[in-house]
Design an enzyme around this catalytic site. Structure first.
Site, PDB file in Angstrom:
ATOM      1  N   LYS A 115      53.389   0.643 -14.357  1.00 29.42           N
ATOM      2  CA  LYS A 115      54.582  -0.105 -14.740  1.00 29.42           C
ATOM      3  C   LYS A 115      54.846  -0.062 -16.256  1.00 29.42           C
ATOM      4  O   LYS A 115      54.005   0.416 -17.013  1.00 29.42           O
ATOM      5  CB  LYS A 115      54.482  -1.546 -14.221  1.00 29.42           C
ATOM      6  CG  LYS A 115      54.348  -1.625 -12.688  1.00 29.42           C
ATOM      7  CD  LYS A 115      55.621  -1.259 -11.966  1.00 29.42           C
ATOM      8  CE  LYS A 115      55.515  -0.900 -10.496  1.00 29.42           C
ATOM      9  NZ  LYS A 115      54.847  -1.760  -9.565  1.00 29.42           N
TER      10      LYS A 115
HETATM   11  C1  LIG Z   1      54.644  -2.166  -7.992  1.00 26.67           C
HETATM   12  C2  LIG Z   1      55.573  -2.987  -7.192  1.00 26.67           C
HETATM   13  C3  LIG Z   1      55.197  -4.215  -6.628  1.00 26.67           C
HETATM   14  C4  LIG Z   1      53.778  -4.686  -6.589  1.00 26.67           C
HETATM   15  O1  LIG Z   1      53.212  -4.853  -7.836  1.00 26.67           O
HETATM   16  P1  LIG Z   1      51.629  -5.086  -7.929  1.00 26.67           P
HETATM   17  O2  LIG Z   1      51.462  -5.641  -9.319  1.00 26.67           O
HETATM   18  O3  LIG Z   1      50.980  -3.746  -7.744  1.00 26.67           O
HETATM   19  O4  LIG Z   1      51.248  -6.055  -6.889  1.00 26.67           O
HETATM   20  C5  LIG Z   1      56.153  -4.993  -6.002  1.00 26.67           C
HETATM   21  N1  LIG Z   1      57.422  -4.578  -5.904  1.00 26.67           N
HETATM   22  C6  LIG Z   1      57.824  -3.383  -6.398  1.00 26.67           C
HETATM   23  C7  LIG Z   1      59.256  -2.985  -6.257  1.00 26.67           C
HETATM   24  C8  LIG Z   1      56.910  -2.544  -7.037  1.00 26.67           C
HETATM   25  O5  LIG Z   1      57.300  -1.348  -7.483  1.00 26.67           O
END
Ligand SMILES: *Cc1c(COP(=O)(O)O)cnc(C)c1O
Length: 368
Positions: free
Chosen positions: A167
């Protein structure tokens, strides 16, 4: 690395002073009413639904164009998942299709800011107010993003962010839930065993040993090791975003000239976080499929991915809800022709040129 070492050498490594500092700095950054640091965005979404009181018998609306976590949490609380197709330009949930699926059981709308481009929040909020629904934003891609000049996360409704390794800001694993102080107090208890006081306060000087378990809560707290990474990343975030925008501008300038390619949009009322650069192949203009396009790029050393396989195609959801691919035609049609190109602040100018040349090469070689 220095910030992590400092925590490891200190007297406290799990949820403590660094986590508190990260929550405070994050709150200031997105102008949120408050923030609760957790160990993932999935944890933040799950905690948020429980704190809203969602459970069996309730229905929650979201989009098929998302990662499974956005819907898995609806199943975790025992509610029913309801999908609404997306808008063709942004691939975000289509507000015009929401009211048709609202029933007496509907409690929450979860818009997902796909690729970091904010969903159409004004009409979504209007529908939610009219129908007495909560709005929980999945902002896993949307740090930092703005809708009508205001940061995603600045509102009073709950918003969940992700600090997963891929991210825009990472703590390896981690997440943040923003919302009002009152709501977050409840969420904090839910996220940590249902204990009425958290461990750090108990062991802090002058703290009391006494706590009460008021509900069977989860173990979703962030560690100070993660928060130390997050604090450094947060200070670098603006610089990361400048670099993301430079790369996107180069991709857009070149690919918008190519007939067989459709570039991602940024509507005038938003500032996208540009988490992903999703290119779409125009139907009928190439002799190869999206899958073959990906293979051709791979031969040229370019790693790509597909965001996302729509929720309704996954066996669990397909079978449970009896969904057919064409039930959400916009998501399904676009899924078959989209791919994500490399986009991160670590790309050099030479890397970006290399990606552009490879994409042009494939598009030319297989033009119809
Ligand atoms: C990555 C992601 C999540 C989950 O995030 P985590 O921190 O890995 O739990 C939820 N929603 C979307 C759209 C994502 O891309």
């Amino acid at each position: 690395m220095a910030a992590v070492s400092e925590v490891l050498r200190s007297d406290w490594i799990t949820t403590g002073p660094k986590t508190l500092e990260f929550e405070q700095e994050f709150t200031r950054f997105v102008h949120a009413p408050g923030a609760l640091a957790l160990n993932s965005c999935t944890a933040a979404l799950h905690t948020a639904l429980v704190a809203l009181g969602i459970g069996p018998g309730d229905e929650v609306i979201t989009t098929p164009m998302t990662f499974a976590a956005s819907v898995n949490v609806i199943e975790h609380v025992g509610a029913r998942s309801v999908l609404v197709d997306v808008q063709p330009d942004t691939l975000n949930i289509d507000p015009d299709r929401i009211e048709a699926v609202v029933t007496a059981k509907t409690r929450v709308i979860i818009p997902v800011h796909y690729t970091g481009h904010p969903a159409d929040m004004d009409p979504i909020t209007q529908i939610a107010n009219k129908q007495h629904l909560a709005v929980l934003e999945d902002a896993a891609h949307a740090l930092p993003a703005k809708y009508r000049g205001r940061y995603i996360g600045a509102g009073n409704n709950p918003v969940a962010f992700s600090f997963y390794a891929t991210k825009n800001l990472t703590t390896a694993e981690g997440g943040m839930l923003t919302g009002t102080q009152e709501y977050l107090e409840k969420a904090r208890v839910i996220s940590l065993h249902g204990m009425s006081r958290d461990a750090w306060k108990r062991y802090d000087k002058g703290g009391s040993w006494f706590y009460e378990v008021v509900l069977p809560g989860f173990k979703y707290n962030m560690t100070d090791i993660q928060a130390a990474i997050g604090l450094v990343q947060l200070r670098r975030l603006t610089g990361f975003q400048t670099r993301r925008r430079e790369i996107v501008a180069r991709y857009q300038a070149t690919f918008s000239q190519i007939e067989s390619l459709e570039c991602p949009v940024e509507r005038v009322e938003v500032e996208s976080a540009w988490h992903l650069y999703v290119l779409r192949l125009r139907p009928g203009m190439l002799r190869i499929s999206r899958d073959e396009f990906i293979e051709e790029l791979k031969k040229r050393n370019i790693g790509t991915s597909v965001h996302f396989i729509p929720v309704h195609l996954h066996p669990y959801y397909r079978d449970k809800y009896q969904w057919k691919p064409q039930d959400f035609p916009v998501a399904f049609e676009n899924y078959q022709r989209l791919l994500s190109l490399p986009l991160h602040p670590g790309l050099t100018d030479a890397d970006v040129r290399y990606v552009i040349e490879a994409v042009l090469d494939v598009a030319r070689a297989f033009r119809r």
